[in-house]
Design an enzyme around this catalytic site. Structure first.
Site, PDB file in Angstrom:
ATOM      1  N   HIS A 113       0.874  -1.181   0.000  1.00  0.00           N
ATOM      2  CA  HIS A 113       0.000   0.000   0.000  1.00  0.00           C
ATOM      3  C   HIS A 113       0.910   1.230   0.000  1.00  0.00           C
ATOM      4  CE1 HIS A 113      -2.735   2.944   1.915  1.00  0.00           C
ATOM      5  NE2 HIS A 113      -3.729   2.165   1.533  1.00  0.00           N
ATOM      6  N   ASP A 120       3.181  -4.568   8.025  1.00  0.00           N
ATOM      7  CA  ASP A 120       1.949  -3.803   7.923  1.00  0.00           C
ATOM      8  C   ASP A 120       0.784  -4.790   8.043  1.00  0.00           C
ATOM      9  OD1 ASP A 120      -0.360  -2.600   7.045  1.00  0.00           O
ATOM     10  OD2 ASP A 120       0.526  -1.673   5.268  1.00  0.00           O
ATOM     11  N   GLN A 175      -4.372  -5.222   6.738  1.00  0.00           N
ATOM     12  CA  GLN A 175      -5.354  -6.101   6.088  1.00  0.00           C
ATOM     13  C   GLN A 175      -5.423  -7.473   6.729  1.00  0.00           C
ATOM     14  OE1 GLN A 175      -7.640  -5.399   3.881  1.00  0.00           O
ATOM     15  NE2 GLN A 175      -6.953  -3.295   3.573  1.00  0.00           N
ATOM     16  N   LYS A 220     -10.277  -1.497  10.572  1.00  0.00           N
ATOM     17  CA  LYS A 220     -10.350  -2.675   9.691  1.00  0.00           C
ATOM     18  C   LYS A 220     -10.896  -3.874  10.472  1.00  0.00           C
ATOM     19  CE  LYS A 220      -7.524  -0.832   6.425  1.00  0.00           C
ATOM     20  NZ  LYS A 220      -8.030  -0.206   5.225  1.00  0.00           N
ATOM     21  N   CYS A 262      -4.831   2.427  -3.645  1.00  0.00           N
ATOM     22  CA  CYS A 262      -3.617   2.965  -3.006  1.00  0.00           C
ATOM     23  C   CYS A 262      -2.462   1.965  -3.146  1.00  0.00           C
ATOM     24  CB  CYS A 262      -3.840   3.305  -1.538  1.00  0.00           C
ATOM     25  SG  CYS A 262      -5.151   4.487  -1.260  1.00  0.00           S
TER      26      CYS A 262
HETATM   27  N1  C6P Z   1      -6.285   0.355   2.945  1.00  0.00           N
HETATM   28  C1  C6P Z   1      -8.064  -0.055   1.377  1.00  0.00           C
HETATM   29  O1  C6P Z   1      -9.152   0.224   0.850  1.00  0.00           O
HETATM   30  P1  C6P Z   1      -5.009   3.608   7.392  1.00  0.00           P
HETATM   31  O2  C6P Z   1      -5.662   4.435   6.329  1.00  0.00           O
HETATM   32  O3  C6P Z   1      -3.821   4.303   7.988  1.00  0.00           O
HETATM   33  O4  C6P Z   1      -5.961   3.047   8.401  1.00  0.00           O
HETATM   34  O5  C6P Z   1      -4.455   2.286   6.633  1.00  0.00           O
HETATM   35  C2  C6P Z   1      -3.593   2.421   5.535  1.00  0.00           C
HETATM   36  C3  C6P Z   1      -3.293   1.083   4.957  1.00  0.00           C
HETATM   37  C4  C6P Z   1      -2.016   0.572   5.097  1.00  0.00           C
HETATM   38  N2  C6P Z   1      -1.701  -0.658   4.658  1.00  0.00           N
HETATM   39  C5  C6P Z   1      -2.607  -1.442   4.052  1.00  0.00           C
HETATM   40  C6  C6P Z   1      -2.217  -2.817   3.609  1.00  0.00           C
HETATM   41  C7  C6P Z   1      -3.907  -0.965   3.859  1.00  0.00           C
HETATM   42  O6  C6P Z   1      -4.801  -1.749   3.252  1.00  0.00           O
HETATM   43  C8  C6P Z   1      -4.263   0.335   4.306  1.00  0.00           C
HETATM   44  C9  C6P Z   1      -5.633   0.876   4.063  1.00  0.00           C
HETATM   45  C10 C6P Z   1      -7.639   0.715   2.598  1.00  0.00           C
HETATM   46  O7  C6P Z   1      -7.350  -0.942   0.946  1.00  0.00           O
HETATM   47  C11 C6P Z   1      -7.839   2.198   2.432  1.00  0.00           C
HETATM   48  S1  C6P Z   1      -6.755   2.900   1.240  1.00  0.00           S
END
Ligand code: C6P
Length: 413
Positions: A130, A207, A210, A233, A371
């Site tokens: 991401h 990370d 997910q 999530k 993203c």
């Molecule tokens: N992915 C998706 O629709 P935040 O926004 O900080 O809570 O998470 C960011 C993030 C970081 N790593 C991974 C693997 C992610 O999937 C995400 C967030 C969402 O896939 C929103 S872009």
């Protein structure tokens, strides 16, 4: 909390759906089918009630007041930290830093490494990250002169570990990989990735954004140096997450932000910093968020992660089979080990158009690059339609998705 493992699990999805008020609503005159769980999960009543209870009964700033409300709020917030500690099997509660989410957690670490890395050092990122796990490291490399190298993946969306091994050297200082890819659903072999990095003397950040809703990560067993995730999530609220870091690393890294609560003593000449975790928790935190993150963890553990994974695997297999019956539909991300995420395209049709039509039929999916633009570049596509399933989705909802996608194909061909 331990997983129930003696009795066969009865997974009563209709009963579980009762816990989620939003699932009763209609969108465009049709019952909502929410398949954008990878973007954010829906919230059970227990989490909503927890937020309402905090603001209705004991809203106060924490770690500051001697008054009763402040003590109650502080106790509840710190209890949530301990729930998170138990959930992820973390050795010390002070290794958990409350953040605003995954992105914030990664930036704390990347900012901290600016004082550690130097020109000539290398950092490795996987090809399926991401943007949150790419851009902060690019910024770090720009600041320090370190080089960012990419662990490649194959057509199935699986990392090529032999190439990873070749990239590792004594120059490698950090490796950052997601536990699960948001765009492909691939579950990465993080245990192996961590072991190999450690053998080369590199630290690892995982990370877990997910993974956290599907897999219960045991951080002591994994031995990751850093693990980041977001509560939203995993049935919790937005604006709260955690950075787990080994104590030895968190003690070494400088604070990310200066302000209240992160200090021991301040004079105009000099400031000394508070002990962990407060050194990284400047300012008034998201108290309601932290407490209700704890409620979300309780809720998920009551259902049980084994039961969640088994049910979601069944949904994934069913949805994959049904979607592939549509002529001209291609799935991106075909790893054997994956979570309940299906990224796909219809031949000759832009994903955005598919997303717009299925929304008219009450179905929420995400479209675009998610993203994760380098993944789209790898497949040479502008984006995908992504249907991401949760334990509260049903096979009937999968059928509605399949029929809506077929309809979109007819309308757009
Ligand atoms: N992915 C998706 O629709 P935040 O926004 O900080 O809570 O998470 C960011 C993030 C970081 N790593 C991974 C693997 C992610 O999937 C995400 C967030 C969402 O896939 C929103 S872009």
């Amino acid at each position: 909390m331990s997983e129930p493992n003696t009795m066969p699990m009865i997974f009563d999805v209709e009963k579980i759906r009762e816990d989620f008020p939003i699932l009763k609503r209609e969108v465009n005159g049709k019952p909502l089918v929410y398949l954008d769980n990878a973007a954010t999960s829906q919230k059970p009543q227990a989490v909503i009630d927890c937020i309402v209870d905090y603001y209705s009964n004991y809203n106060a700033n924490i770690h500051r007041g001697v008054h009763t409300l402040s003590q109650e709020a502080t106790d509840a917030y710190e209890l949530a930290r301990r729930k998170i500690q138990n959930h992820f099997n973390i050795k010390f509660a002070e290794e958990i830093i409350f953040t605003s989410g995954t992105t914030h957690g990664i930036n704390i670490v990347s900012n901290g490494f600016a004082s550690i890395l130097k020109a000539g050092d290398e950092v490795l990122v996987s090809a399926m990250e991401h943007h949150s796990n790419i851009v902060p490291w690019q910024m770090l490399c720009k600041k320090t002169g370190a080089t960012l190298k990419v662990i490649p993946m194959n057509e199935d969306g699986v990392l090529i570990l032999s190439e990873y091994e070749k990239l590792l050297s004594t120059r490698t200082k950090l490796v950052f990989v997601n536990h699960v890819s948001n765009a492909l659903g691939t579950i990465n072999p993080i245990q192996q990735i961590i072991e190999k990095a450690h053998t080369a003397g590199a630290a690892v950040l995982i990370d877990g954004a997910q993974a956290c809703s599907h897999i219960k990560a045991d951080l002591q067993e994994l031995d990751a140096d850093f693990y980041v995730t977001s509560a939203h999530k995993m049935c919790g609220p937005t604006g709260i997450g955690i950075l787990y870091g080994k104590k030895s690393w968190l003690e070494q890294l400088p604070p990310y932000q200066g302000g209240g609560e992160m200090i021991k003593e301040v004079t105009f000449e000099k400031t000394t910093y508070a002990d962990l975790p407060h050194k990284f928790e400047a300012g008034t935190p998201n108290v309601a968020g932290g407490i209700s993150f704890g409620a979300a963890i309780d809720y998920l553990n009551e259902i049980g992660f084994d039961a969640i994974k088994a049910y979601e695997d069944e949904l994934l297999a069913y949805a994959t089979e049904k979607l592939l019956e549509i002529d001209g539909l291609k799935i991106y991300g075909t790893a054997k080990d994956k979570t309940s995420v299906i990224s796909f395209n219809l031949d000759g049709i832009h994903p955005y158009d598919v997303g717009t039509i299925v929304d008219k039929l009450g179905i929420a999916v995400r479209t675009g690059h998610h993203c994760a633009q380098p993944i789209m570049d790898f497949y040479n596509i502008p984006g995908t339609v992504r249907a991401s399933f949760s334990f509260y989705n049903t096979k009937e909802e999968v059928d509605r998705l399949v029929s809506a996608v077929s309809k979109a194909q007819m309308m757009l061909s």
